[in-house]
Design a protein around this motif. Sequence first.
Motif: not given
Lengths: 115, 111
Positions: A31-36, A45-48
């Motif tokens: 449901t959610t994805m994160f880009w580092y 570092m978390l981008m979005a």
Amino acid sequence: GAVVSQHPSWVICKSGTSVKIECRSLDFQATTMFWYRQFPKQSLMLMATSNEGSKATYEQGVEKDKFLINHASLTLSTLTVTSAHPEDSSFYICSASSGRLKKWFFGPGTRLTVL
Amino acid sequence: SQQGEEDPQALSIQEGENATMNCSYKTSINNLQWYRQNSGRGLVHLILIRSNEREKHSGRLRVTLDTSKKSSSLLITASRAADTASYFCATDDNQGGKLIFGQGTELSVKP
């Protein structure tokens, strides 16, 4: 455990070109994805944060027009680095979360080198 | 934004010795996790400790959490050369489920 893949694993491009990186959750719906982003000898570092079907939420200081994120389905998110410059060279890692399970699964990363 | 500060930034020990790494964070958390990363590779999840837990063990790993001090420690006992890697703590502060990583500790175990 769940598997998250990234493609490509590495890419070299010329300055000014755009590069697309794919992140796929192979055996669960994310449901959610994160880009580092991770520079050498530094932390992630978390981008979005991207939620399926909605616009990504960018962290402070991250240019949303430069780093385009599309989370078109529950198993695929893409990060496009537009008009890449040498300073964009980095290791990009995605993470997928199943939300309810409160577990995070990380992809193997994509090394981007901009010449 | 980065949440956690870790110390030491780098640690060099001999095989067989114990390695202790510390992590501090700033906001309230749901849980804290420790990850390992070999040079140039992806992350490997080591252990998760919830905010209502104080200590957790997994094999040669021991993690403690002190929410009053907003700090955690990772102890690796009887270290091996193969433990050489970077270790990161990461916190989930219940802000949309994102994980925020600490600065990391680079561990070198000499045979």
